[in-house]
Design a protein around this motif. Sequence first.
Motif, PDB file in Angstrom:
ATOM      1  N   THR A  26       0.007  -3.170  -7.856  1.00  0.00           N
ATOM      2  CA  THR A  26       1.164  -2.429  -7.715  1.00  0.00           C
ATOM      3  C   THR A  26       2.333  -2.153  -8.615  1.00  0.00           C
ATOM      4  O   THR A  26       2.644  -1.055  -9.044  1.00  0.00           O
ATOM      5  N   ARG A  80       2.234   1.764  -3.638  1.00  0.00           N
ATOM      6  CA  ARG A  80       1.303   2.137  -4.541  1.00  0.00           C
ATOM      7  C   ARG A  80       1.113   3.768  -4.138  1.00  0.00           C
ATOM      8  O   ARG A  80       1.022   4.392  -5.115  1.00  0.00           O
ATOM      9  N   ASP A 110       1.076  -1.228   0.046  1.00  0.00           N
ATOM     10  CA  ASP A 110       0.076  -0.073   0.041  1.00  0.00           C
ATOM     11  C   ASP A 110       0.735   1.219  -0.133  1.00  0.00           C
ATOM     12  O   ASP A 110       0.508   2.451  -0.713  1.00  0.00           O
TER      13      ASP A 110
END
Length: 432
Positions: free
Chosen positions: A290, A262, A259
Amino acid sequence: MKVLLISDNRCRENLVPFPLGIACIAAAVEQAGHEISCLDLMFSQDPAADTVARIRSFQPDCIGLSVRNIDNQDKYRGEFYVPDAREIADAARSETGAPIVLGGAGFTIFPLECLEFMDLEMGIVGEGERSFAELLSRLEAGAPLDDTPGLALCRDGASLINPPGPHAWPGLFPPPERELFDVTRYNWKPGCTPPFVANLQSRRGCHLRCIYCSSPTIEGRMVRAREPGAVAAELASLQNDYGIGLASFVDSLFNYPADYTRELCREIISRQLSLRWIANLNPLYCDRETMALMREAGCAGISIGNESGSEDILASLKKGFSKREVVEAVNASKELGFRINCFLLLGGPGENEETVKESVDLMLELDPGMVRVTVGIRIYPGCEMHGIALREGVIEPGQNLLYPTFYISRETEPWLYDYMRELCDEHEGWNL
Ligand code: B12
Protein backbone atom coordinates in the motif's frame (compact mmCIF):
# COMPACT_ATOMS: atom_id res chain seq x y z
CA MET A 1 -33.71 30.49 1.50
CA LYS A 2 -30.63 32.69 1.30
CA VAL A 3 -27.96 31.06 3.45
CA LEU A 4 -24.70 32.73 4.44
CA LEU A 5 -21.98 30.25 5.43
CA ILE A 6 -19.08 31.61 7.46
CA SER A 7 -15.81 29.85 8.32
CA ASP A 8 -14.59 31.45 11.50
CA ASN A 9 -11.17 29.75 11.63
CA ARG A 10 -8.24 32.21 11.83
CA CYS A 11 -5.77 29.92 13.61
CA ARG A 12 -2.33 30.09 11.99
CA GLU A 13 -0.84 27.10 13.85
CA ASN A 14 0.46 23.97 12.10
CA LEU A 15 -0.68 23.47 8.50
CA VAL A 16 -3.48 26.00 7.98
CA PRO A 17 -6.45 24.16 6.41
CA PHE A 18 -8.79 25.24 3.67
CA PRO A 19 -12.28 25.38 5.31
CA LEU A 20 -13.30 21.98 3.98
CA GLY A 21 -16.11 21.46 6.49
CA ILE A 22 -18.10 24.52 5.44
CA ALA A 23 -17.36 23.77 1.75
CA CYS A 24 -19.06 20.38 2.25
CA ILE A 25 -22.02 22.12 3.86
CA ALA A 26 -22.16 24.66 1.01
CA ALA A 27 -22.49 21.86 -1.56
CA ALA A 28 -25.30 20.18 0.38
CA VAL A 29 -27.20 23.45 0.97
CA GLU A 30 -26.93 24.33 -2.72
CA GLN A 31 -28.09 20.83 -3.66
CA ALA A 32 -31.12 21.38 -1.40
CA GLY A 33 -32.03 24.35 -3.60
CA HIS A 34 -30.99 27.25 -1.40
CA GLU A 35 -29.05 30.33 -2.54
CA ILE A 36 -25.71 30.54 -0.73
CA SER A 37 -22.88 32.94 -0.03
CA CYS A 38 -19.62 31.81 1.60
CA LEU A 39 -17.26 33.86 3.76
CA ASP A 40 -13.82 32.54 4.77
CA LEU A 41 -12.46 34.79 7.53
CA MET A 42 -8.95 33.28 7.46
CA PHE A 43 -7.46 36.24 5.59
CA SER A 44 -9.78 38.94 6.89
CA GLN A 45 -8.18 42.09 8.35
CA ASP A 46 -11.43 42.97 10.10
CA PRO A 47 -13.61 39.84 10.48
CA ALA A 48 -16.50 41.58 12.23
CA ALA A 49 -16.70 44.33 9.61
CA ASP A 50 -16.42 41.81 6.76
CA THR A 51 -19.23 39.79 8.32
CA VAL A 52 -21.48 42.85 8.61
CA ALA A 53 -20.66 43.93 5.06
CA ARG A 54 -21.52 40.51 3.67
CA ILE A 55 -24.81 40.40 5.59
CA ARG A 56 -25.73 43.85 4.24
CA SER A 57 -24.96 42.84 0.64
CA PHE A 58 -26.46 39.31 0.75
CA GLN A 59 -29.35 39.74 3.24
CA PRO A 60 -29.36 36.09 4.45
CA ASP A 61 -32.40 34.32 5.91
CA CYS A 62 -30.07 32.06 7.89
CA ILE A 63 -26.38 32.11 8.84
CA GLY A 64 -24.27 28.98 9.30
CA LEU A 65 -21.14 29.62 11.39
CA SER A 66 -18.40 26.97 11.32
CA VAL A 67 -16.34 26.54 14.51
CA ARG A 68 -13.45 24.20 13.70
CA ASN A 69 -11.06 24.98 16.56
CA ILE A 70 -11.88 25.69 20.19
CA ASP A 71 -8.24 26.02 21.25
CA ASN A 72 -4.77 24.98 20.12
CA GLN A 73 -4.57 21.98 22.48
CA ASP A 74 -1.41 23.40 24.01
CA LYS A 75 -1.13 23.32 27.82
CA TYR A 76 1.84 25.71 27.97
CA ARG A 77 1.21 28.17 25.08
CA GLY A 78 -2.57 28.04 25.14
CA GLU A 79 -4.78 29.83 22.62
CA PHE A 80 -8.57 29.92 23.12
CA TYR A 81 -10.52 30.75 19.97
CA VAL A 82 -14.18 30.79 21.08
CA PRO A 83 -14.20 34.52 21.92
CA ASP A 84 -13.26 35.16 18.27
CA ALA A 85 -16.28 33.15 17.13
CA ARG A 86 -18.50 35.02 19.57
CA GLU A 87 -17.24 38.31 18.10
CA ILE A 88 -18.53 37.13 14.70
CA ALA A 89 -21.86 36.05 16.15
CA ASP A 90 -22.19 39.43 17.91
CA ALA A 91 -21.42 41.28 14.67
CA ALA A 92 -23.98 39.19 12.79
CA ARG A 93 -26.81 39.61 15.27
CA SER A 94 -26.08 43.38 15.46
CA GLU A 95 -26.97 43.45 11.76
CA THR A 96 -29.74 40.84 11.31
CA GLY A 97 -32.34 38.80 13.14
CA ALA A 98 -31.67 35.82 10.90
CA PRO A 99 -31.04 32.65 12.92
CA ILE A 100 -27.35 31.82 13.44
CA VAL A 101 -26.64 28.09 13.39
CA LEU A 102 -23.32 26.74 14.67
CA GLY A 103 -21.55 23.64 13.39
CA GLY A 104 -18.06 22.23 12.99
CA ALA A 105 -15.59 19.81 14.56
CA GLY A 106 -14.82 21.92 17.62
CA PHE A 107 -18.49 22.82 18.12
CA THR A 108 -19.45 19.14 17.92
CA ILE A 109 -17.24 18.34 20.94
CA PHE A 110 -18.74 21.17 23.03
CA PRO A 111 -22.21 22.02 21.59
CA LEU A 112 -24.08 23.32 24.62
CA GLU A 113 -20.97 24.95 26.05
CA CYS A 114 -20.42 26.86 22.78
CA LEU A 115 -24.08 27.90 22.53
CA GLU A 116 -23.96 29.17 26.10
CA PHE A 117 -20.61 30.95 25.63
CA MET A 118 -21.80 32.63 22.43
CA ASP A 119 -25.34 33.18 23.70
CA LEU A 120 -26.82 31.41 20.69
CA GLU A 121 -29.80 29.06 20.46
CA MET A 122 -28.93 26.38 17.95
CA GLY A 123 -26.31 24.33 16.16
CA ILE A 124 -25.84 21.05 14.33
CA VAL A 125 -23.47 18.40 15.77
CA GLY A 126 -21.47 15.97 13.65
CA GLU A 127 -21.54 15.72 9.90
CA GLY A 128 -23.95 18.44 8.84
CA GLU A 129 -24.86 17.85 5.19
CA ARG A 130 -28.23 16.25 5.77
CA SER A 131 -29.15 17.57 9.21
CA PHE A 132 -28.49 21.21 8.28
CA ALA A 133 -30.50 20.85 5.08
CA GLU A 134 -33.29 19.36 7.19
CA LEU A 135 -33.09 22.25 9.66
CA LEU A 136 -33.26 24.80 6.82
CA SER A 137 -36.34 23.21 5.31
CA ARG A 138 -38.04 23.25 8.71
CA LEU A 139 -37.07 26.88 9.28
CA GLU A 140 -38.41 27.74 5.83
CA ALA A 141 -41.68 25.92 6.51
CA GLY A 142 -41.98 27.28 10.03
CA ALA A 143 -42.14 23.68 11.23
CA PRO A 144 -41.15 22.50 14.74
CA LEU A 145 -37.38 22.10 15.06
CA ASP A 146 -36.93 20.13 18.27
CA ASP A 147 -36.54 16.67 16.76
CA THR A 148 -34.25 17.71 13.93
CA PRO A 149 -31.40 15.13 13.75
CA GLY A 150 -28.14 16.50 15.13
CA LEU A 151 -29.77 19.64 16.51
CA ALA A 152 -28.28 21.19 19.66
CA LEU A 153 -30.72 23.67 21.15
CA CYS A 154 -30.49 26.07 24.09
CA ARG A 155 -33.77 27.95 24.50
CA ASP A 156 -35.64 29.43 27.47
CA GLY A 157 -33.30 27.77 29.97
CA ALA A 158 -33.84 24.31 28.45
CA SER A 159 -31.33 22.48 26.26
CA LEU A 160 -31.18 19.37 24.12
CA ILE A 161 -28.77 17.60 21.79
CA ASN A 162 -30.32 15.24 19.25
CA PRO A 163 -28.09 12.43 18.00
CA PRO A 164 -26.86 13.10 14.47
CA GLY A 165 -28.85 11.13 11.95
CA PRO A 166 -27.46 7.75 10.94
CA HIS A 167 -24.04 8.29 9.36
CA ALA A 168 -24.37 8.26 5.59
CA TRP A 169 -21.89 7.03 3.03
CA PRO A 170 -19.96 10.14 2.06
CA GLY A 171 -20.48 9.19 -1.58
CA LEU A 172 -24.08 10.29 -1.05
CA PHE A 173 -22.92 13.84 -0.45
CA PRO A 174 -21.93 16.17 -3.29
CA PRO A 175 -18.19 16.97 -3.42
CA PRO A 176 -17.19 20.10 -1.48
CA GLU A 177 -18.23 23.35 -3.13
CA ARG A 178 -14.86 25.10 -3.65
CA GLU A 179 -15.96 27.55 -6.34
CA LEU A 180 -17.27 29.98 -3.71
CA PHE A 181 -13.91 30.11 -1.89
CA ASP A 182 -10.49 31.40 -2.94
CA VAL A 183 -8.78 27.99 -2.99
CA THR A 184 -5.64 29.43 -4.58
CA ARG A 185 -4.82 31.12 -1.25
CA TYR A 186 -4.26 27.60 0.13
CA ASN A 187 -1.62 26.73 -2.43
CA TRP A 188 1.28 26.08 -0.09
CA LYS A 189 4.80 26.33 -1.46
CA PRO A 190 7.57 24.72 0.65
CA GLY A 191 9.30 27.37 2.78
CA CYS A 192 6.27 29.67 2.93
CA THR A 193 4.94 30.24 6.43
CA PRO A 194 2.36 29.82 7.69
CA PRO A 195 1.58 26.93 5.34
CA PHE A 196 -1.96 27.41 3.98
CA VAL A 197 -2.88 24.00 2.61
CA ALA A 198 -5.64 22.76 0.34
CA ASN A 199 -7.25 19.55 1.48
CA LEU A 200 -9.71 16.79 0.72
CA GLN A 201 -11.35 13.80 2.43
CA SER A 202 -11.67 10.27 1.08
CA ARG A 203 -13.27 8.61 4.13
CA ARG A 204 -14.86 9.46 7.47
CA GLY A 205 -14.98 7.70 10.79
CA CYS A 206 -12.49 6.01 13.11
CA HIS A 207 -12.97 2.61 14.76
CA LEU A 208 -9.96 2.92 17.05
CA ARG A 209 -10.21 3.55 20.78
CA CYS A 210 -7.42 5.98 21.69
CA ILE A 211 -8.38 7.21 25.15
CA TYR A 212 -7.96 10.94 24.43
CA CYS A 213 -9.32 11.36 20.91
CA SER A 214 -12.56 13.08 19.92
CA SER A 215 -12.60 11.97 16.26
CA PRO A 216 -15.19 9.19 16.85
CA THR A 217 -17.45 11.78 18.52
CA ILE A 218 -17.20 13.99 15.43
CA GLU A 219 -17.09 11.43 12.60
CA GLY A 220 -18.52 8.26 14.18
CA ARG A 221 -16.86 4.87 14.63
CA MET A 222 -17.85 3.40 11.29
CA VAL A 223 -15.24 4.06 8.59
CA ARG A 224 -17.13 5.08 5.45
CA ALA A 225 -15.21 5.64 2.24
CA ARG A 226 -16.08 7.62 -0.90
CA GLU A 227 -15.94 6.17 -4.39
CA PRO A 228 -12.19 6.14 -5.27
CA GLY A 229 -12.75 7.62 -8.74
CA ALA A 230 -14.64 10.57 -7.24
CA VAL A 231 -11.79 11.27 -4.81
CA ALA A 232 -9.14 11.00 -7.53
CA ALA A 233 -11.22 13.36 -9.70
CA GLU A 234 -11.35 15.85 -6.83
CA LEU A 235 -7.58 15.67 -6.44
CA ALA A 236 -7.20 16.24 -10.18
CA SER A 237 -9.55 19.21 -9.95
CA LEU A 238 -7.40 20.76 -7.21
CA GLN A 239 -4.48 20.60 -9.63
CA ASN A 240 -6.23 21.47 -12.89
CA ASP A 241 -8.90 23.92 -11.73
CA TYR A 242 -7.01 25.66 -8.89
CA GLY A 243 -3.32 25.09 -9.70
CA ILE A 244 -2.72 23.41 -6.35
CA GLY A 245 0.72 21.76 -6.09
CA LEU A 246 0.37 20.16 -2.67
CA ALA A 247 -2.76 18.90 -0.93
CA SER A 248 -3.50 17.25 2.40
CA PHE A 249 -5.85 14.32 2.96
CA VAL A 250 -7.69 15.02 6.23
CA ASP A 251 -8.64 11.37 6.82
CA SER A 252 -7.73 10.33 10.39
CA LEU A 253 -6.59 6.96 8.97
CA PHE A 254 -5.49 7.08 5.33
CA ASN A 255 -4.16 3.51 5.34
CA TYR A 256 -7.34 1.79 6.59
CA PRO A 257 -8.98 -0.12 5.01
CA ALA A 258 -5.85 -1.00 3.00
CA ASP A 259 -7.65 -2.48 -0.02
CA TYR A 260 -9.65 0.74 -0.42
CA THR A 261 -6.45 2.82 -0.13
CA ARG A 262 -4.78 0.72 -2.80
CA GLU A 263 -7.74 1.14 -5.15
CA LEU A 264 -7.75 4.89 -4.50
CA CYS A 265 -4.02 5.12 -5.25
CA ARG A 266 -4.49 3.22 -8.53
CA GLU A 267 -7.21 5.70 -9.50
CA ILE A 268 -4.87 8.60 -8.69
CA ILE A 269 -1.98 6.99 -10.59
CA SER A 270 -4.22 6.56 -13.66
CA ARG A 271 -4.62 10.35 -13.76
CA GLN A 272 -0.86 11.03 -13.90
CA LEU A 273 -1.00 14.13 -11.69
CA SER A 274 2.03 16.27 -10.85
CA LEU A 275 0.35 17.39 -7.66
CA ARG A 276 1.90 15.99 -4.48
CA TRP A 277 -0.08 15.10 -1.38
CA ILE A 278 0.30 14.23 2.30
CA ALA A 279 -1.67 11.89 4.56
CA ASN A 280 -2.01 10.46 8.09
CA LEU A 281 -1.03 6.82 8.62
CA ASN A 282 -1.57 4.48 11.54
CA PRO A 283 1.37 2.11 12.31
CA LEU A 284 -1.14 -0.76 12.59
CA TYR A 285 -1.85 -0.73 8.84
CA CYS A 286 1.54 0.12 7.32
CA ASP A 287 2.01 -2.60 4.68
CA ARG A 288 4.68 -2.01 2.02
CA GLU A 289 2.45 -2.73 -0.99
CA THR A 290 0.00 0.00 0.00
CA MET A 291 2.77 2.44 0.90
CA ALA A 292 4.61 1.83 -2.38
CA LEU A 293 1.36 2.54 -4.26
CA MET A 294 0.92 5.74 -2.24
CA ARG A 295 4.43 6.81 -3.24
CA GLU A 296 3.69 6.09 -6.90
CA ALA A 297 0.43 8.06 -6.63
CA GLY A 298 2.28 11.20 -5.52
CA CYS A 299 2.28 10.96 -1.73
CA ALA A 300 5.30 12.96 -0.60
CA GLY A 301 4.80 13.13 3.14
CA ILE A 302 3.15 11.11 5.86
CA SER A 303 2.29 11.71 9.49
CA ILE A 304 2.66 8.52 11.51
CA GLY A 305 0.35 8.68 14.55
CA ASN A 306 2.64 6.81 16.96
CA GLU A 307 2.23 9.28 19.91
CA SER A 308 4.71 7.35 22.08
CA GLY A 309 7.72 5.05 21.90
CA SER A 310 7.01 3.25 25.16
CA GLU A 311 5.24 -0.11 25.13
CA ASP A 312 3.48 0.67 28.44
CA ILE A 313 2.24 4.06 27.26
CA LEU A 314 1.10 2.74 23.89
CA ALA A 315 -0.97 0.29 25.93
CA SER A 316 -2.28 2.87 28.42
CA LEU A 317 -3.30 5.22 25.58
CA LYS A 318 -4.98 2.21 23.90
CA LYS A 319 -3.25 2.89 20.59
CA GLY A 320 -3.76 -0.74 19.57
CA PHE A 321 -0.27 -1.16 18.16
CA SER A 322 3.15 -2.03 19.60
CA LYS A 323 6.59 -0.46 19.52
CA ARG A 324 7.63 -3.03 16.88
CA GLU A 325 4.89 -1.77 14.54
CA VAL A 326 6.08 1.82 15.02
CA VAL A 327 9.64 0.77 14.16
CA GLU A 328 8.50 -1.14 11.06
CA ALA A 329 6.25 1.71 9.91
CA VAL A 330 9.04 4.30 10.17
CA ASN A 331 11.66 2.06 8.54
CA ALA A 332 9.35 1.18 5.63
CA SER A 333 8.52 4.87 5.18
CA LYS A 334 12.20 5.83 5.17
CA GLU A 335 13.07 3.14 2.63
CA LEU A 336 10.26 4.38 0.36
CA GLY A 337 11.52 7.98 0.61
CA PHE A 338 8.56 9.64 2.34
CA ARG A 339 9.01 12.83 4.36
CA ILE A 340 7.99 11.58 7.82
CA ASN A 341 6.32 13.32 10.72
CA CYS A 342 6.23 11.38 14.02
CA PHE A 343 4.58 12.46 17.26
CA LEU A 344 5.18 12.30 20.99
CA LEU A 345 2.07 12.99 23.06
CA LEU A 346 3.64 12.96 26.52
CA GLY A 347 2.32 13.10 30.08
CA GLY A 348 -0.54 10.61 29.80
CA PRO A 349 -1.63 8.05 32.42
CA GLY A 350 1.42 6.09 33.64
CA GLU A 351 3.96 8.41 32.06
CA ASN A 352 7.18 8.65 34.10
CA GLU A 353 10.89 9.32 33.66
CA GLU A 354 11.54 5.82 32.28
CA THR A 355 8.71 5.88 29.69
CA VAL A 356 9.67 9.39 28.54
CA LYS A 357 13.28 8.21 28.08
CA GLU A 358 12.02 5.18 26.12
CA SER A 359 10.00 7.42 23.79
CA VAL A 360 12.79 9.94 23.27
CA ASP A 361 15.37 7.19 22.68
CA LEU A 362 13.16 5.50 20.08
CA MET A 363 12.62 8.73 18.16
CA LEU A 364 16.35 9.54 18.30
CA GLU A 365 17.17 6.01 17.10
CA LEU A 366 14.59 6.01 14.28
CA ASP A 367 15.33 9.63 13.32
CA PRO A 368 12.16 10.09 11.23
CA GLY A 369 13.11 13.70 10.31
CA MET A 370 10.31 15.50 12.12
CA VAL A 371 8.99 14.87 15.62
CA ARG A 372 6.05 16.92 16.85
CA VAL A 373 6.03 16.94 20.68
CA THR A 374 3.02 17.77 22.86
CA VAL A 375 3.28 17.83 26.66
CA GLY A 376 -0.05 17.36 28.45
CA ILE A 377 -3.19 15.84 26.94
CA ARG A 378 -6.30 17.91 26.24
CA ILE A 379 -9.31 16.44 28.08
CA TYR A 380 -12.44 16.08 25.94
CA PRO A 381 -15.91 15.12 27.20
CA GLY A 382 -16.96 11.62 26.23
CA CYS A 383 -13.40 10.30 25.94
CA GLU A 384 -11.99 7.64 28.31
CA MET A 385 -9.46 10.26 29.39
CA HIS A 386 -12.37 12.25 30.83
CA GLY A 387 -13.23 9.38 33.20
CA ILE A 388 -9.59 8.92 34.21
CA ALA A 389 -9.20 12.64 34.96
CA LEU A 390 -12.38 12.59 37.08
CA ARG A 391 -11.23 9.51 39.02
CA GLU A 392 -7.81 11.02 39.66
CA GLY A 393 -9.31 14.33 40.77
CA VAL A 394 -7.67 16.24 37.91
CA ILE A 395 -11.06 17.74 37.11
CA GLU A 396 -14.30 18.24 39.05
CA PRO A 397 -17.60 16.58 38.08
CA GLY A 398 -19.52 18.93 35.79
CA GLN A 399 -16.40 21.02 35.07
CA ASN A 400 -16.80 22.95 31.81
CA LEU A 401 -14.05 21.54 29.61
CA LEU A 402 -14.64 24.10 26.89
CA TYR A 403 -11.99 26.02 28.80
CA PRO A 404 -8.83 24.13 27.83
CA THR A 405 -8.03 21.56 30.52
CA PHE A 406 -5.18 19.07 30.36
CA TYR A 407 -4.09 15.79 31.90
CA ILE A 408 -0.42 15.35 32.82
CA SER A 409 0.82 12.56 35.07
CA ARG A 410 1.81 13.74 38.54
CA GLU A 411 5.25 12.20 38.15
CA THR A 412 6.12 14.20 35.04
CA GLU A 413 4.35 17.51 35.63
CA PRO A 414 7.21 19.19 37.55
CA TRP A 415 9.89 18.73 34.86
CA LEU A 416 8.61 17.31 31.60
CA TYR A 417 7.92 20.53 29.64
CA ASP A 418 11.29 22.12 30.41
CA TYR A 419 13.08 18.85 29.71
CA MET A 420 11.38 18.51 26.30
CA ARG A 421 11.87 22.22 25.58
CA GLU A 422 15.62 21.77 25.97
CA LEU A 423 15.67 18.52 24.01
CA CYS A 424 13.72 20.01 21.09
CA ASP A 425 16.07 23.02 21.00
CA GLU A 426 18.98 20.61 20.66
CA HIS A 427 17.48 18.47 17.89
CA GLU A 428 16.59 19.77 14.44
CA GLY A 429 13.13 18.79 13.24
CA TRP A 430 11.83 18.37 16.81
CA ASN A 431 8.99 20.80 17.55
CA LEU A 432 7.29 21.49 20.84
C1 B12 B 1 -7.15 16.74 9.57
C2 B12 B 1 -7.08 17.58 10.85
C3 B12 B 1 -5.98 18.44 11.01
C4 B12 B 1 -4.91 18.62 9.98
C5 B12 B 1 -5.44 19.57 8.88
C6 B12 B 1 -4.81 19.34 7.55
C7 B12 B 1 -5.50 20.17 6.47
N1 B12 B 1 -4.73 20.76 5.63
O1 B12 B 1 -6.71 20.22 6.41
C8 B12 B 1 -3.76 19.24 10.80
C9 B12 B 1 -2.93 18.10 11.40
C10 B12 B 1 -2.85 20.18 10.08
C11 B12 B 1 -4.56 19.89 11.93
C12 B12 B 1 -4.11 20.97 12.66
C13 B12 B 1 -4.77 21.46 13.74
N2 B12 B 1 -5.83 20.94 14.36
CO1 B12 B 1 -6.90 19.56 13.56
N3 B12 B 1 -8.02 18.16 12.94
C14 B12 B 1 -8.05 17.44 11.86
C15 B12 B 1 -9.23 16.43 11.88
C16 B12 B 1 -8.65 15.05 12.06
C17 B12 B 1 -10.14 16.43 10.64
C18 B12 B 1 -10.69 17.85 10.30
C19 B12 B 1 -11.33 17.85 8.91
O2 B12 B 1 -10.84 18.42 7.98
N4 B12 B 1 -12.47 17.12 8.79
C20 B12 B 1 -13.16 16.98 7.54
C21 B12 B 1 -14.30 18.01 7.37
C22 B12 B 1 -15.10 17.73 6.13
O3 B12 B 1 -15.15 17.81 8.51
P1 B12 B 1 -15.58 18.99 9.50
O4 B12 B 1 -14.65 20.14 9.37
O5 B12 B 1 -15.80 18.38 10.82
O6 B12 B 1 -17.01 19.45 8.90
C23 B12 B 1 -18.15 18.67 9.02
C24 B12 B 1 -18.94 18.91 10.30
O7 B12 B 1 -18.18 19.39 11.38
C25 B12 B 1 -20.03 19.84 9.89
N5 B12 B 1 -19.78 21.27 9.85
C26 B12 B 1 -18.62 21.93 9.68
N6 B12 B 1 -18.82 23.25 9.65
C27 B12 B 1 -20.17 23.45 9.77
C28 B12 B 1 -20.95 24.62 9.81
C29 B12 B 1 -22.34 24.49 9.97
C30 B12 B 1 -23.18 25.73 9.99
C31 B12 B 1 -22.94 23.20 10.09
C32 B12 B 1 -24.41 23.06 10.25
C33 B12 B 1 -22.15 22.03 10.06
C34 B12 B 1 -20.78 22.17 9.91
O8 B12 B 1 -20.32 19.38 8.59
C35 B12 B 1 -19.10 19.12 7.91
C36 B12 B 1 -19.34 18.07 6.87
O9 B12 B 1 -19.94 16.93 7.39
C37 B12 B 1 -10.04 16.93 13.14
C38 B12 B 1 -10.69 15.82 13.98
C39 B12 B 1 -11.94 15.29 13.31
N7 B12 B 1 -11.99 14.04 13.20
O10 B12 B 1 -12.78 16.00 12.93
C40 B12 B 1 -8.97 17.67 13.96
C41 B12 B 1 -9.40 18.90 14.82
C42 B12 B 1 -10.44 19.73 14.11
N8 B12 B 1 -8.15 19.67 14.97
C43 B12 B 1 -8.06 20.24 16.12
C44 B12 B 1 -7.02 21.14 16.50
C45 B12 B 1 -7.07 21.72 17.91
C46 B12 B 1 -5.99 21.49 15.61
C47 B12 B 1 -4.81 22.44 15.90
C48 B12 B 1 -5.12 23.75 16.62
C49 B12 B 1 -3.74 21.64 16.67
C50 B12 B 1 -2.40 22.37 16.75
N9 B12 B 1 -2.17 23.09 17.80
O11 B12 B 1 -1.61 22.25 15.84
C51 B12 B 1 -4.30 22.72 14.45
C52 B12 B 1 -4.99 23.96 13.85
C53 B12 B 1 -4.85 24.08 12.36
C54 B12 B 1 -5.44 25.42 11.93
N10 B12 B 1 -4.59 26.37 11.63
O12 B12 B 1 -6.64 25.58 11.96
C55 B12 B 1 -9.18 19.83 17.06
C56 B12 B 1 -10.23 20.93 17.34
C57 B12 B 1 -10.79 20.81 18.77
C58 B12 B 1 -10.16 21.84 19.65
N11 B12 B 1 -9.58 21.47 20.76
O13 B12 B 1 -10.12 22.99 19.30
C59 B12 B 1 -9.78 18.58 16.33
C60 B12 B 1 -11.27 18.37 16.53
C61 B12 B 1 -9.00 17.34 16.81
C62 B12 B 1 -9.15 17.03 18.25
N12 B12 B 1 -8.26 16.41 18.74
O14 B12 B 1 -9.98 17.29 18.92
N13 B12 B 1 -5.75 19.28 12.07
